[in-house]
Design a protein around this motif. Structure first.
Motif, PDB file in Angstrom:
ATOM      1  N   LEU A 172       0.843  -1.192   0.000  1.00 35.85           N
ATOM      2  CA  LEU A 172       0.000   0.000   0.000  1.00 35.85           C
ATOM      3  C   LEU A 172       0.878   1.242   0.000  1.00 35.85           C
ATOM      4  CD1 LEU A 172      -2.836   1.302   0.235  1.00 35.85           C
ATOM      5  CD2 LEU A 172      -2.616   1.103   2.729  1.00 35.85           C
ATOM      6  N   ASP A 173       0.743   2.081  -1.030  1.00 35.02           N
ATOM      7  CA  ASP A 173       1.370   3.396  -1.037  1.00 35.02           C
ATOM      8  C   ASP A 173       0.528   4.310  -1.910  1.00 35.02           C
ATOM      9  OD1 ASP A 173       2.081   2.521  -3.594  1.00 35.02           O
ATOM     10  OD2 ASP A 173       4.174   3.138  -3.434  1.00 35.02           O
ATOM     11  N   GLY A 174       0.995   5.519  -2.194  1.00 31.13           N
ATOM     12  CA  GLY A 174       0.202   6.443  -2.978  1.00 31.13           C
ATOM     13  C   GLY A 174       1.013   7.608  -3.493  1.00 31.13           C
ATOM     14  N   VAL A 175       0.382   8.395  -4.350  1.00 31.76           N
ATOM     15  CA  VAL A 175       1.016   9.565  -4.956  1.00 31.76           C
ATOM     16  C   VAL A 175       0.017  10.714  -4.962  1.00 31.76           C
ATOM     17  CG1 VAL A 175       2.018  10.552  -7.063  1.00 31.76           C
ATOM     18  CG2 VAL A 175       2.566   8.194  -6.410  1.00 31.76           C
ATOM     19  N   VAL A 176       0.495  11.892  -4.595  1.00 31.28           N
ATOM     20  CA  VAL A 176      -0.297  13.119  -4.650  1.00 31.28           C
ATOM     21  C   VAL A 176       0.197  13.953  -5.824  1.00 31.28           C
ATOM     22  CG1 VAL A 176      -0.917  15.252  -3.458  1.00 31.28           C
ATOM     23  CG2 VAL A 176      -0.655  13.125  -2.157  1.00 31.28           C
ATOM     24  N   PHE A 177      -0.691  14.231  -6.768  1.00 36.05           N
ATOM     25  CA  PHE A 177      -0.360  15.123  -7.874  1.00 36.05           C
ATOM     26  C   PHE A 177      -0.819  16.548  -7.597  1.00 36.05           C
ATOM     27  CE2 PHE A 177      -0.367  10.940  -9.846  1.00 36.05           C
ATOM     28  CZ  PHE A 177       0.780  10.989 -10.633  1.00 36.05           C
ATOM     29  N   GLY A 178      -1.736  16.704  -6.685  1.00 38.51           N
ATOM     30  CA  GLY A 178      -2.241  18.007  -6.308  1.00 38.51           C
ATOM     31  C   GLY A 178      -3.235  17.852  -5.180  1.00 38.51           C
ATOM     32  N   PRO A 179      -3.686  18.949  -4.576  1.00 38.53           N
ATOM     33  CA  PRO A 179      -4.605  18.853  -3.427  1.00 38.53           C
ATOM     34  C   PRO A 179      -5.946  18.227  -3.762  1.00 38.53           C
ATOM     35  CG  PRO A 179      -4.410  21.127  -4.191  1.00 38.53           C
ATOM     36  CD  PRO A 179      -3.369  20.349  -4.932  1.00 38.53           C
ATOM     37  N   ASP A 180      -6.278  18.131  -5.069  1.00 36.69           N
ATOM     38  CA  ASP A 180      -7.537  17.497  -5.457  1.00 36.69           C
ATOM     39  C   ASP A 180      -7.308  16.315  -6.397  1.00 36.69           C
ATOM     40  OD1 ASP A 180      -6.641  18.895  -7.627  1.00 36.69           O
ATOM     41  OD2 ASP A 180      -8.504  19.993  -7.996  1.00 36.69           O
ATOM     42  N   GLU A 181      -6.071  15.777  -6.402  1.00 36.86           N
ATOM     43  CA  GLU A 181      -5.792  14.590  -7.216  1.00 36.86           C
ATOM     44  C   GLU A 181      -4.737  13.733  -6.524  1.00 36.86           C
ATOM     45  OE1 GLU A 181      -4.336  13.095 -11.649  1.00 36.86           O
ATOM     46  OE2 GLU A 181      -4.102  15.200 -11.075  1.00 36.86           O
ATOM     47  N   MET A 182      -5.180  12.639  -5.954  1.00 36.45           N
ATOM     48  CA  MET A 182      -4.261  11.735  -5.256  1.00 36.45           C
ATOM     49  C   MET A 182      -4.730  10.304  -5.491  1.00 36.45           C
ATOM     50  SD  MET A 182      -5.582  13.249  -1.670  1.00 36.45           S
ATOM     51  CE  MET A 182      -5.700  14.813  -2.553  1.00 36.45           C
ATOM     52  N   TYR A 183      -3.771   9.381  -5.404  1.00 29.91           N
ATOM     53  CA  TYR A 183      -4.057   7.976  -5.701  1.00 29.91           C
ATOM     54  C   TYR A 183      -3.475   7.092  -4.609  1.00 29.91           C
ATOM     55  CZ  TYR A 183      -4.966   9.809 -10.381  1.00 29.91           C
ATOM     56  OH  TYR A 183      -5.454  10.521 -11.444  1.00 29.91           O
ATOM     57  N   LEU A 184      -4.231   6.088  -4.227  1.00 26.20           N
ATOM     58  CA  LEU A 184      -3.716   5.005  -3.405  1.00 26.20           C
ATOM     59  C   LEU A 184      -3.537   3.788  -4.295  1.00 26.20           C
ATOM     60  CD1 LEU A 184      -5.806   5.262  -0.099  1.00 26.20           C
ATOM     61  CD2 LEU A 184      -3.527   6.182  -0.590  1.00 26.20           C
ATOM     62  N   SER A 185      -2.400   3.125  -4.147  1.00 27.30           N
ATOM     63  CA  SER A 185      -2.091   1.937  -4.939  1.00 27.30           C
ATOM     64  C   SER A 185      -2.079   0.723  -4.019  1.00 27.30           C
ATOM     65  CB  SER A 185      -0.738   2.091  -5.631  1.00 27.30           C
ATOM     66  OG  SER A 185      -0.773   3.175  -6.540  1.00 27.30           O
ATOM     67  N   LEU A 186      -3.024  -0.190  -4.242  1.00 29.48           N
ATOM     68  CA  LEU A 186      -3.177  -1.389  -3.426  1.00 29.48           C
ATOM     69  C   LEU A 186      -2.588  -2.570  -4.189  1.00 29.48           C
ATOM     70  CD1 LEU A 186      -5.583   0.689  -2.835  1.00 29.48           C
ATOM     71  CD2 LEU A 186      -6.816  -1.293  -1.941  1.00 29.48           C
ATOM     72  N   GLY A 187      -1.621  -3.246  -3.592  1.00 29.17           N
ATOM     73  CA  GLY A 187      -0.988  -4.367  -4.261  1.00 29.17           C
ATOM     74  C   GLY A 187      -1.262  -5.682  -3.554  1.00 29.17           C
ATOM     75  N   ARG A 188      -1.486  -6.708  -4.346  1.00 32.27           N
ATOM     76  CA  ARG A 188      -1.711  -8.052  -3.810  1.00 32.27           C
ATOM     77  C   ARG A 188      -0.861  -9.042  -4.593  1.00 32.27           C
ATOM     78  NH1 ARG A 188      -6.619  -5.436  -4.181  1.00 32.27           N
ATOM     79  NH2 ARG A 188      -7.930  -5.376  -2.300  1.00 32.27           N
ATOM     80  N   PHE A 189      -0.252  -9.990  -3.889  1.00 27.70           N
ATOM     81  CA  PHE A 189       0.438 -11.063  -4.587  1.00 27.70           C
ATOM     82  C   PHE A 189      -0.565 -11.839  -5.435  1.00 27.70           C
ATOM     83  CE2 PHE A 189       3.714 -10.813  -1.099  1.00 27.70           C
ATOM     84  CZ  PHE A 189       4.764 -10.448  -1.939  1.00 27.70           C
ATOM     85  N   SER A 190      -0.122 -12.243  -6.619  1.00 30.37           N
ATOM     86  CA  SER A 190      -0.991 -12.963  -7.536  1.00 30.37           C
ATOM     87  C   SER A 190      -0.189 -14.077  -8.196  1.00 30.37           C
ATOM     88  CB  SER A 190      -1.531 -12.007  -8.608  1.00 30.37           C
ATOM     89  OG  SER A 190      -2.163 -12.710  -9.656  1.00 30.37           O
ATOM     90  N   ASP A 191      -0.869 -15.163  -8.522  1.00 28.08           N
ATOM     91  CA  ASP A 191      -0.245 -16.245  -9.286  1.00 28.08           C
ATOM     92  C   ASP A 191      -0.669 -16.208 -10.752  1.00 28.08           C
ATOM     93  OD1 ASP A 191       1.233 -17.355  -7.170  1.00 28.08           O
ATOM     94  OD2 ASP A 191      -0.548 -18.370  -6.398  1.00 28.08           O
ATOM     95  N   SER A 192      -1.164 -15.050 -11.174  1.00 29.60           N
ATOM     96  CA  SER A 192      -1.610 -14.895 -12.559  1.00 29.60           C
ATOM     97  C   SER A 192      -0.451 -15.092 -13.536  1.00 29.60           C
ATOM     98  CB  SER A 192      -2.209 -13.503 -12.751  1.00 29.60           C
ATOM     99  OG  SER A 192      -2.435 -13.240 -14.122  1.00 29.60           O
ATOM    100  N   HIS A 193      -0.772 -15.671 -14.687  1.00 30.19           N
ATOM    101  CA  HIS A 193       0.203 -15.819 -15.765  1.00 30.19           C
ATOM    102  C   HIS A 193      -0.079 -14.848 -16.902  1.00 30.19           C
ATOM    103  CE1 HIS A 193       2.470 -19.393 -14.397  1.00 30.19           C
ATOM    104  NE2 HIS A 193       1.353 -19.654 -13.725  1.00 30.19           N
TER     105      HIS A 193
END
Length: 447
Positions: free
Chosen positions: A199-220
């Motif tokens: 879990l982390d995130g990036v702020v591009f501005g006071p009205d634009e921010m993103y949280l990035s949720l990561g999960r391990f996957s066994d996808s090919h």
């Protein structure tokens, strides 16, 4: 694997320290640095460290690794991933060393659940100023005092750390928010649910921010590649979901030094095509910054333009309950974007006297690394002092890898002064190693 090589390297280092005149500064010779205090240490040699970056042993069944203190996370990850294991916390830049992350702190997107790198250490050998070798474990005074000591109490030359299992890939979901309070409320909910691995995130501005949720996957399914023409942080704005190999996820920030490669033109498609792929790395960019500082090129350009800029290179930890207030104030007063968000908390009951985060408290790390224009009458450290004052008012902490503007009394109030002096008296009574305040203070570039 390389125990004899490691032992020989430690013997060389101890002999060199014994032979060093008492009045000579004690430094390790290291091929790279991730500190943002430039000057003498970028040019001066030091004690020999060759052979201290080896993998001594990996016990896949016990999920542990025993390594030299100067091993980089790039090399450590390369050794553990074939066993389908990784360090529980892998700081974002490839050339950060394990010993450096323990002595100087480090975080990443697992820190909300796995804590800080030193919390994964089971034992370590510390070379003291007298050339002694102390094997220490959690609860020992020197072990507990190493985090945030920055090589002023001794050097971790061997560490045994815990590892954790990995999947084949990491599936990432990017969620957009247009309000800081909503963003941090969602971060708390995700944290409490305990259903994501990263879990982390990036702020591009006071009205634009993103949280990035990561999960391990066994996808090919096919995975994304951000070491070529695509830039990872830009993908957050147009991709809802993504899939990266574990290796590429761990180093997603290194290729472009988060976003700081833009200062060198590397994000320009024309420049990117001719910039060698193997030189799109954080350590290359950092060396370019060191060269610029040494030659004063940016200062000369500013002087010709009649402009002034201040380097604002900081990572600060703010209690999540005050994170929205910090971000709102920062966006008003400091013209730097983007900003990195990384939630963290101590994972156990242990306390670390030189960086006293509170047990059970949830924090958000805000990382910002750029220059800010100075207005008429503003002091050369205007924005840095403003940030430090705001951090103090909100009950947070500031990392020490860049310059610090506190006076001596304020510094030791924040960073465990009494505990530090007791350790210094015990393990460096002759004061051969630098004092922490003197090493990281605003005039430390000359040291």
């Amino acid at each position: 694997m390389c125990r004899h090589q490691h032992d020989a390297a430690v013997a060389r280092l101890r002999a060199a320290l014994v032979a060093l005149p008492q009045d000579s500064p004690v430094r390790l010779s290291k091929p790279s640095s991730n500190l943002f205090r430039f000057g003498g240490r970028d040019r001066a040699g030091g004690l020999p460290t060759d052979g201290l970056d080896t993998v001594i042993d990996i016990d896949a069944d016990a999920r542990t690794a025993e390594v030299g203190g100067l091993i980089t996370y790039e090399k450590l990850v390369a050794a553990t991933l074939p066993h389908k294991l990784m360090p529980a916390v892998v700081p974002q830049l490839k050339t950060i060393t394990l010993g450096g992350a323990v002595a100087g702190l480090g975080i990443e997107s697992t820190s909300f659940r796995a804590g800080l790198p030193h919390e994964t250490v089971l034992e370590m050998d510390v070379l003291t100023a007298s050339a002694g070798l102390e094997t220490v474990r959690p609860g020992d005074a020197l072990f507990d005092g190493m985090p945030n000591s920055y090589g002023t109490l001794g050097y971790a030359v061997r560490l045994k750390i815990s590892l954790e299992p990995v999947g084949r890939a990491v599936e990432v979901e990017h969620r957009r928010f247009d309000d800081p309070a909503a963003c941090f409320a969602a971060m708390e909910e995700i944290w409490a649910a305990g259903e994501v691995d990263f879990l982390d995130g990036v702020v591009f501005g006071p009205d634009e921010m993103y949280l990035s949720l990561g999960r391990f996957s066994d996808s090919h399914d096919p995975t994304s590649d951000y070491t070529g023409q695509s830039v990872y942080y830009k993908s957050l704005r147009h991709r809802r979901r993504d899939l990266l190999s574990v290796h590429d996820y761990l180093w997603r920030w290194d290729t472009d030094w988060f976003w700081c490669s833009a200062a060198f033109g590397v994000q320009n498609p024309l420049v990117r095509r001719v910039w060698p792929k193997n030189l799109r790395r954080s350590d290359v960019y950092r060396r370019l910054v060191a060269l610029d500082r040494r030659l004063g090129l940016t200062r000369r350009v500013d002087a010709l333009r009649g402009a002034r800029h201040e380097a604002v290179i900081q990572d600060v930890e703010i209690p999540i309950s005050s994170a929205a207030r910090f971000l709102e104030r920062f966006c008003v007063d400091v013209p730097i974007r983007p900003i990195w968000l990384c939630p963290l908390g101590l994972r156990g009951e242990h306390e670390w006297p030189l960086y006293p985060l509170r047990r059970g408290e949830h924090y958000v790390n805000f990382g910002f690394w750029a220059t800010a224009p100075l207005g008429p009458g503003q002091s050369p450290d205007y924005h840095n002092r403003l940030v430090e004052d705001l951090v103090d008012r909100l009950g947070g902490h500031k990392s020490l890898y860049s310059t610090v503007h506190y006076d001596r009394e304020d510094f030791w109030r924040r960073y465990g002064g009494q505990a530090y002096q007791e350790l210094k008296d015990r393990y460096d009574a002759q004061r051969r190693l630098p004092d922490l305040f003197e090493k990281v203070g605003t005039d430390s570039e000359t040291r």
